[in-house]
Enzyme design. Structure first.
Site, PDB file in Angstrom:
ATOM      1  N   GLU A  24      12.793  -9.430   0.665  1.00  0.00           N
ATOM      2  CA  GLU A  24      12.035  -8.298   1.226  1.00  0.00           C
ATOM      3  C   GLU A  24      12.865  -7.037   1.005  1.00  0.00           C
ATOM      4  O   GLU A  24      14.061  -7.021   1.310  1.00  0.00           O
ATOM      5  CB  GLU A  24      11.827  -8.544   2.732  1.00  0.00           C
TER       6      GLU A  24
ATOM      7  N   ARG B 123       4.610  11.028  -2.523  1.00  0.00           N
ATOM      8  CA  ARG B 123       4.448  10.597  -1.123  1.00  0.00           C
ATOM      9  C   ARG B 123       5.729  10.889  -0.336  1.00  0.00           C
ATOM     10  O   ARG B 123       6.784  10.317  -0.601  1.00  0.00           O
ATOM     11  CB  ARG B 123       4.185   9.093  -1.106  1.00  0.00           C
TER      12      ARG B 123
ATOM     13  N   TYR C 131      10.948   8.932   0.956  1.00  0.00           N
ATOM     14  CA  TYR C 131      10.926   7.917  -0.108  1.00  0.00           C
ATOM     15  C   TYR C 131      11.557   8.377  -1.421  1.00  0.00           C
ATOM     16  O   TYR C 131      11.613   7.599  -2.374  1.00  0.00           O
ATOM     17  CB  TYR C 131       9.481   7.447  -0.337  1.00  0.00           C
TER      18      TYR C 131
ATOM     19  N   HIS D 244      12.942  -2.580   1.291  1.00  0.00           N
ATOM     20  CA  HIS D 244      12.366  -1.321   1.750  1.00  0.00           C
ATOM     21  C   HIS D 244      13.203  -0.180   1.199  1.00  0.00           C
ATOM     22  O   HIS D 244      14.444  -0.267   1.156  1.00  0.00           O
ATOM     23  CB  HIS D 244      12.330  -1.241   3.280  1.00  0.00           C
TER      24      HIS D 244
ATOM     25  N   ALA E  36       3.367  -1.051   4.482  1.00  0.00           N
ATOM     26  CA  ALA E  36       2.846  -1.150   5.854  1.00  0.00           C
ATOM     27  C   ALA E  36       2.440  -2.576   6.224  1.00  0.00           C
ATOM     28  O   ALA E  36       2.465  -2.932   7.408  1.00  0.00           O
ATOM     29  CB  ALA E  36       1.672  -0.194   6.039  1.00  0.00           C
TER      30      ALA E  36
ATOM     31  N   ASN F 192       8.177  -5.512  -1.615  1.00  0.00           N
ATOM     32  CA  ASN F 192       8.119  -4.397  -0.670  1.00  0.00           C
ATOM     33  C   ASN F 192       6.706  -4.412  -0.092  1.00  0.00           C
ATOM     34  O   ASN F 192       5.769  -3.897  -0.700  1.00  0.00           O
ATOM     35  CB  ASN F 192       8.417  -3.050  -1.326  1.00  0.00           C
TER      36      ASN F 192
ATOM     37  N   ARG G 218      13.471   4.290  12.000  1.00  0.00           N
ATOM     38  CA  ARG G 218      12.255   5.105  12.027  1.00  0.00           C
ATOM     39  C   ARG G 218      11.403   4.749  13.263  1.00  0.00           C
ATOM     40  O   ARG G 218      11.937   4.263  14.247  1.00  0.00           O
ATOM     41  CB  ARG G 218      11.497   4.924  10.698  1.00  0.00           C
TER      42      ARG G 218
ATOM     43  N   PRO H  79       0.788  -1.234   0.000  1.00  0.00           N
ATOM     44  CA  PRO H  79       0.000   0.000   0.000  1.00  0.00           C
ATOM     45  C   PRO H  79       0.822   1.288   0.000  1.00  0.00           C
ATOM     46  O   PRO H  79       1.858   1.374   0.644  1.00  0.00           O
ATOM     47  CB  PRO H  79      -0.825  -0.099   1.291  1.00  0.00           C
ATOM     48  N   ASN H  80       0.304   2.232  -0.740  1.00  0.00           N
ATOM     49  CA  ASN H  80       0.830   3.606  -0.853  1.00  0.00           C
ATOM     50  C   ASN H  80       2.076   3.728  -1.735  1.00  0.00           C
ATOM     51  O   ASN H  80       2.538   4.836  -1.989  1.00  0.00           O
ATOM     52  CB  ASN H  80       1.125   4.201   0.542  1.00  0.00           C
TER      53      ASN H  80
HETATM   54  C1  DQA Z   1       8.468   0.932   3.382  1.00  0.00           C
HETATM   55  C2  DQA Z   1       8.620   1.107   4.894  1.00  0.00           C
HETATM   56  C3  DQA Z   1       7.307   0.844   5.605  1.00  0.00           C
HETATM   57  O1  DQA Z   1       7.468   1.051   6.998  1.00  0.00           O
HETATM   58  C4  DQA Z   1       6.238   1.772   5.110  1.00  0.00           C
HETATM   59  O2  DQA Z   1       5.002   1.456   5.704  1.00  0.00           O
HETATM   60  C5  DQA Z   1       6.132   1.839   3.640  1.00  0.00           C
HETATM   61  C6  DQA Z   1       7.342   1.774   2.831  1.00  0.00           C
HETATM   62  C7  DQA Z   1       9.753   1.324   2.624  1.00  0.00           C
HETATM   63  O3  DQA Z   1       9.858   0.948   1.465  1.00  0.00           O
HETATM   64  O4  DQA Z   1      10.603   2.028   3.168  1.00  0.00           O
HETATM   65  O5  DQA Z   1       5.046   2.012   3.089  1.00  0.00           O
HETATM   66  O6  DQA Z   1       8.207  -0.440   3.117  1.00  0.00           O
END
Ligand code: DQA
Length: 151
Positions: free
Chosen positions: A103, A23, A28, A105, A82, A79, A112, A15-16
């Site tokens: 995985e 964003r 990011y 990020h 959340a 990725n 964080r 998500p997002n």
């Molecule tokens: C994320 C880190 C997560 O904590 C966050 O919720 C994201 C992006 C990252 O790519 O840094 O949406 O996965």
């Protein structure tokens, strides 16, 4: 003899992440989601991988994609965004993998907020790459191309 077909890899985003670019660019970066897709597919071509990039805000869809990857033995760069921090359904789907799953990020969740320090996926992944911006995906694709993941 014809050249071997490129190995298919799924790059799955939670998500997002479709809102990359606009964003929280301080966290990011300024690369858009379209830019991420372009960089992953271009690097994939260079590495002999057929990269398909997807994103969803829907947990069920992510779980179905992980089932698809498990059924077809496709390596995954994931990725989970959340979902990383709470989705046991996604973790259980990732645990069914039949090929490497990395995985990734963009940010470093460990630097964080505390709720980001837990990944429910990490223990069932081949490995985790975090904190290198969009470069985290590129490192993961290189690891897959080099057959570095153990699991
Ligand atoms: C994320 C880190 C997560 O904590 C966050 O919720 C994201 C992006 C990252 O790519 O840094 O949406 O996965």
């Amino acid at each position: 003899m014809s050249a071997a077909a490129p190995r298919k890899v799924l790059v799955l985003n939670g998500p997002n992440l479709g809102r990359l670019g606009s964003r929280e660019p301080d966290v990011y970066g300024s690369t858009s989601y379209a830019g991420l897709v372009e960089r992953c597919t271009r690097l994939g071509r260079e590495l002999g991988l057929e990269v398909e990039v997807r994103e969803t805000n829907d947990e069920g869809e992510m779980i179905r994609w992980l089932h698809e990857a498990a059924d077809a033995s496709l390596p995954v760069v994931l990725n989970p965004a959340a979902f990383t921090h709470y989705s046991y359904g996604m973790r259980d789907a990732a645990a069914q993998r039949t090929a490497p799953l990395i995985e990734v990020h963009i940010s470093n969740p460990h630097a964080r907020e505390e709720f980001r320090h837990t990944s429910v996926v990490a223990a069932v992944a081949s490995g985790t790459i975090a904190g290198f911006g969009i470069g985290s995906y590129e490192l993961a694709l290189r690891a897959l191309a080099d057959d570095r993941p153990q699991g």
